[in-house]
Design a protein around this motif. Structure first.
Motif: not given
Length: 281
Positions: A6-7, A36, A38, A86-90, A124-125, A252
């Motif tokens: 999940h991002i 992935i 999003f 969540f593996q990444e957050i933007y 992001e991580t 990205y």
């Protein structure tokens, strides 16, 4: 744990920004959708309101939990999910200096807040990575087909900011209500890169067209853009129009992914008018 990674895509508003994100996602990430997931999460507050809440919680509050609590739509989108999923957050927010929502007695000005936010949200991580639109999300539609110049003008003053949404949303602007496809997005990316070259022209003059992607990847970051924008604001109370969304998608992917952008870069005209050059502002 879910099979998909999940991002989190945290956006400022509940209406326009999710539409922009969905358009971008369909254009560039549809092939990744099997691996992935999003998830777009409206914060329903601007960056200055968010900063005040983080400060009140001594910066111990999880950003995912903040948006869950503050926005019913995000609460629904987060059903069954927590930060660990969540593996990444933007994060996508507006510069929007006329909407600072800060106490008049605050000892910290908005420039300092933005720098602090950018330093806090720089990975992001970890806490997440912040992207800012200048002056606001509507910068994405402030384009002219195959032209690096903005629909209104590339450098806009404080007096323009209050009317910016209506100016860029005018019916004469063919992109005001557009749902962009991949072809339009590629043009937007090329326009963004050429605007960046203009913004940094006093530091990196003479960047050749076929080197613009590699130059951008090496020299341009969300923080370096913020520094240039704050310099322009402090000297002229003006903002150079740049959208956060093309910046994110270029960042990205690896540089070699953008070999196909060369044709788009060649097709985008460069204007030399006074209102397009920050050095003459």
């Amino acid at each position: 744990m879910d099979e998909k990674g999940h991002i989190a895509i945290i956006v400022e508003g509940v209406s326009r920004e999710p539409v922009y994100w969905n358009s971008l996602s369909n254009a560039f990430f549809s092939a990744k959708s099997k691996k992935i997931d999003f998830i777009c999460l409206p914060a329903d507050k601007n960056i200055y309101m968010l900063w005040k809440q983080l400060q009140a919680d001594n910066f111990d509050t999880d950003i995912i939990e903040i948006v869950r609590e503050e926005c019913p739509q995000s609460c629904q989108n987060l059903k069954g999910l927590a930060r660990k999923n969540f593996q990444e957050i933007y994060l996508f927010f507006d510069f929007d200096p006329q909407q600072r929502n800060l106490s008049e007695n605050s000892a910290t000005n908005f420039q300092t807040i933005l720098k602090d936010m950018m330093k806090t949200f720089d990975n992001e991580t970890d806490n997440g990575k912040l992207y800012i639109s200048y002056p606001m999300a509507e910068a994405l539609r402030d384009i002219v087909e195959h032209d690096c110049a903005a629909y209104y003008r590339c450098v806009i003053s404080m007096s323009d900011l209050f009317e910016y949404k209506s100016i860029t949303g005018h019916e004469e602007n063919k992109f005001a209500g557009a749902r962009y496809n991949h072809e339009i997005w590629m043009m937007i990316l090329a326009i963004f890169l050429k605007r960046c070259r203009c913004l940094f022209s006093h530091k990196y003059g003479g960047v050749k067209e076929d080197e613009i992607v590699s130059w951008y990847k090496k020299e341009v970051t969300p923080f370096s853009i913020l520094e240039e924008e704050l310099s322009l604001w402090e000297t002229h109370e003006s903002v150079f129009v740049l959208s956060a969304f093309p910046q994110f998608v270029i960042d990205y992917f690896r540089p070699e992914h953008w070999n196909s952008l060369k044709e788009n870069l060649r097709s985008v005209r460069v204007r030399n008018e006074r209102n397009c050059d920050r050095k003459n502002k």
